[in-house]
Write a protein that holds these residues in place. Structure first.
Motif, PDB file in Angstrom:
ATOM      1  N   ASP A 121       0.865  -1.174   0.000  1.00 61.16           N
ATOM      2  CA  ASP A 121       0.000   0.000   0.000  1.00 61.16           C
ATOM      3  C   ASP A 121       0.904   1.227   0.000  1.00 61.16           C
ATOM      4  OD1 ASP A 121      -1.960   1.918   0.301  1.00 61.16           O
ATOM      5  OD2 ASP A 121      -2.648   1.212   2.260  1.00 61.16           O
ATOM      6  N   LEU A 122       0.964   1.909  -1.139  1.00 57.86           N
ATOM      7  CA  LEU A 122       1.802   3.102  -1.267  1.00 57.86           C
ATOM      8  C   LEU A 122       1.027   4.315  -0.769  1.00 57.86           C
ATOM      9  CD1 LEU A 122       3.270   2.418  -4.813  1.00 57.86           C
ATOM     10  CD2 LEU A 122       4.232   1.826  -2.580  1.00 57.86           C
ATOM     11  N   GLY A 123       1.620   5.046   0.161  1.00 59.28           N
ATOM     12  CA  GLY A 123       0.905   6.139   0.809  1.00 59.28           C
ATOM     13  C   GLY A 123      -0.067   5.571   1.827  1.00 59.28           C
ATOM     14  N   CYS A 124       0.393   4.597   2.597  1.00 58.87           N
ATOM     15  CA  CYS A 124      -0.476   3.824   3.492  1.00 58.87           C
ATOM     16  C   CYS A 124      -0.980   4.604   4.697  1.00 58.87           C
ATOM     17  CB  CYS A 124       0.251   2.576   3.962  1.00 58.87           C
ATOM     18  SG  CYS A 124       1.653   2.912   5.063  1.00 58.87           S
ATOM     19  N   GLY A 125      -0.336   5.726   5.023  1.00 58.74           N
ATOM     20  CA  GLY A 125      -0.763   6.480   6.195  1.00 58.74           C
ATOM     21  C   GLY A 125      -0.690   5.635   7.446  1.00 58.74           C
ATOM     22  N   GLU A 126      -1.787   5.548   8.173  1.00 57.36           N
ATOM     23  CA  GLU A 126      -1.848   4.803   9.432  1.00 57.36           C
ATOM     24  C   GLU A 126      -2.194   3.330   9.235  1.00 57.36           C
ATOM     25  OE1 GLU A 126      -4.547   7.151  11.767  1.00 57.36           O
ATOM     26  OE2 GLU A 126      -3.046   8.722  12.085  1.00 57.36           O
ATOM     27  N   GLY A 127      -2.211   2.889   7.984  1.00 53.63           N
ATOM     28  CA  GLY A 127      -2.460   1.477   7.715  1.00 53.63           C
ATOM     29  C   GLY A 127      -3.909   1.053   7.770  1.00 53.63           C
ATOM     30  N   ARG A 128      -4.818   1.995   7.671  1.00 57.16           N
ATOM     31  CA  ARG A 128      -6.247   1.675   7.803  1.00 57.16           C
ATOM     32  C   ARG A 128      -6.741   0.723   6.711  1.00 57.16           C
ATOM     33  NH1 ARG A 128      -7.789   7.757   9.219  1.00 57.16           N
ATOM     34  NH2 ARG A 128      -7.284   7.678  11.440  1.00 57.16           N
ATOM     35  N   LEU A 129      -6.307   0.952   5.471  1.00 54.25           N
ATOM     36  CA  LEU A 129      -6.762   0.084   4.390  1.00 54.25           C
ATOM     37  C   LEU A 129      -6.214  -1.334   4.558  1.00 54.25           C
ATOM     38  CD1 LEU A 129      -8.304  -0.326   1.803  1.00 54.25           C
ATOM     39  CD2 LEU A 129      -6.352   0.572   0.545  1.00 54.25           C
ATOM     40  N   LEU A 130      -4.938  -1.455   4.877  1.00 53.71           N
ATOM     41  CA  LEU A 130      -4.379  -2.786   5.112  1.00 53.71           C
ATOM     42  C   LEU A 130      -5.040  -3.457   6.315  1.00 53.71           C
ATOM     43  CD1 LEU A 130      -0.567  -2.298   4.382  1.00 53.71           C
ATOM     44  CD2 LEU A 130      -2.266  -3.488   2.987  1.00 53.71           C
ATOM     45  N   SER A 131      -5.361  -2.698   7.341  1.00 53.72           N
ATOM     46  CA  SER A 131      -6.062  -3.259   8.502  1.00 53.72           C
ATOM     47  C   SER A 131      -7.430  -3.801   8.098  1.00 53.72           C
ATOM     48  CB  SER A 131      -6.234  -2.203   9.595  1.00 53.72           C
ATOM     49  OG  SER A 131      -4.993  -1.869  10.160  1.00 53.72           O
ATOM     50  N   ALA A 136       2.228  -8.416   3.535  1.00 53.46           N
ATOM     51  CA  ALA A 136       1.668  -7.072   3.392  1.00 53.46           C
ATOM     52  C   ALA A 136       2.683  -6.041   3.853  1.00 53.46           C
ATOM     53  CB  ALA A 136       0.388  -6.938   4.208  1.00 53.46           C
ATOM     54  N   SER A 137       2.767  -4.954   3.113  1.00 55.70           N
ATOM     55  CA  SER A 137       3.663  -3.872   3.511  1.00 55.70           C
ATOM     56  C   SER A 137       3.046  -2.541   3.128  1.00 55.70           C
ATOM     57  CB  SER A 137       5.046  -4.038   2.872  1.00 55.70           C
ATOM     58  OG  SER A 137       4.943  -4.084   1.469  1.00 55.70           O
ATOM     59  N   GLY A 138       3.540  -1.506   3.774  1.00 57.72           N
ATOM     60  CA  GLY A 138       3.069  -0.159   3.502  1.00 57.72           C
ATOM     61  C   GLY A 138       4.231   0.804   3.402  1.00 57.72           C
ATOM     62  N   ASP A 174       3.129  -8.224  -6.034  1.00 61.35           N
ATOM     63  CA  ASP A 174       2.010  -8.751  -6.816  1.00 61.35           C
ATOM     64  C   ASP A 174       0.865  -7.750  -6.944  1.00 61.35           C
ATOM     65  OD1 ASP A 174       2.877 -11.525  -7.354  1.00 61.35           O
ATOM     66  OD2 ASP A 174       2.876 -11.659  -5.175  1.00 61.35           O
ATOM     67  N   ILE A 175       0.561  -7.059  -5.858  1.00 66.16           N
ATOM     68  CA  ILE A 175      -0.536  -6.076  -5.861  1.00 66.16           C
ATOM     69  C   ILE A 175      -0.026  -4.767  -5.300  1.00 66.16           C
ATOM     70  CG2 ILE A 175      -2.818  -5.479  -4.962  1.00 66.16           C
ATOM     71  CD1 ILE A 175      -3.442  -8.440  -4.791  1.00 66.16           C
ATOM     72  N   VAL A 176      -0.210  -3.690  -6.064  1.00 65.32           N
ATOM     73  CA  VAL A 176       0.124  -2.342  -5.608  1.00 65.32           C
ATOM     74  C   VAL A 176      -1.182  -1.588  -5.398  1.00 65.32           C
ATOM     75  CG1 VAL A 176       1.160  -0.133  -6.231  1.00 65.32           C
ATOM     76  CG2 VAL A 176       2.342  -2.252  -6.799  1.00 65.32           C
ATOM     77  N   ILE A 177      -1.342  -1.041  -4.202  1.00 64.76           N
ATOM     78  CA  ILE A 177      -2.500  -0.197  -3.890  1.00 64.76           C
ATOM     79  C   ILE A 177      -1.999   1.238  -3.788  1.00 64.76           C
ATOM     80  CG2 ILE A 177      -4.339   0.299  -2.237  1.00 64.76           C
ATOM     81  CD1 ILE A 177      -4.074  -2.666  -1.334  1.00 64.76           C
ATOM     82  N   TYR A 178      -2.651   2.115  -4.511  1.00 60.54           N
ATOM     83  CA  TYR A 178      -2.254   3.527  -4.562  1.00 60.54           C
ATOM     84  C   TYR A 178      -3.503   4.356  -4.317  1.00 60.54           C
ATOM     85  CZ  TYR A 178       1.421   6.755  -6.145  1.00 60.54           C
ATOM     86  OH  TYR A 178       2.405   7.699  -6.219  1.00 60.54           O
ATOM     87  N   ASN A 179      -4.047   4.256  -3.131  1.00 59.33           N
ATOM     88  CA  ASN A 179      -5.345   4.830  -2.795  1.00 59.33           C
ATOM     89  C   ASN A 179      -5.229   6.276  -2.333  1.00 59.33           C
ATOM     90  OD1 ASN A 179      -8.130   4.822  -2.302  1.00 59.33           O
ATOM     91  ND2 ASN A 179      -7.820   4.274  -0.173  1.00 59.33           N
TER      92      ASN A 179
END
Length: 108
Positions: free
Chosen positions: A10-20, A33-35, A72-77
């Motif tokens: 998760d690029l630009g993950c902030g506080e990790g809310r999306l990964l959580s 998983a990484s941020g 494998d998966i890049v999240i750029y939210n």
């Protein structure tokens, strides 16, 4: 859940809310998983929320801490509208993602 992906960043993950949230839904089970974020304060919150994940301080445009073709998966939210160069950012995403894998860039 059916994707054969082993790694999610998760690029630009902030506080990790999306990964959580993804973790609560079981999407991260069996996946690395990484941020990445620029804010050490937000990264500290993310690390506390997901102790099994890796969170690193890095620029989402430079991605110095992410190896070539390693994800494998890049999240750029909600990030692309905040970077100095969306073209450079997308080039870095292309560099780090494995061929044929998934990039998620949601629109507001």
């Amino acid at each position: 859940k059916q994707l054969g992906a082993q790694s999610v960043v998760d690029l630009g993950c902030g506080e990790g809310r999306l990964l959580s949230a993804l973790s609560r839904e079981g999407f991260l089970a069996g996946r690395q998983a990484s941020g990445v974020d620029l804010s050490p304060i937000r990264l500290a919150v993310a690390r506390a929320a997901l102790p099994g994940s890796e969170f690193v301080e890095d620029d989402a445009v430079e991605l110095k801490t992410v190896r070539n073709e390693s994800v494998d998966i890049v999240i750029y939210n909600q990030v692309i509208e905040h970077v100095a160069s969306d073209v450079l950012a997308l080039r870095q995403i292309r560099r780090v993602i494995k061929p044929g894998q998934v990039i998620v860039i949601p629109k507001k």
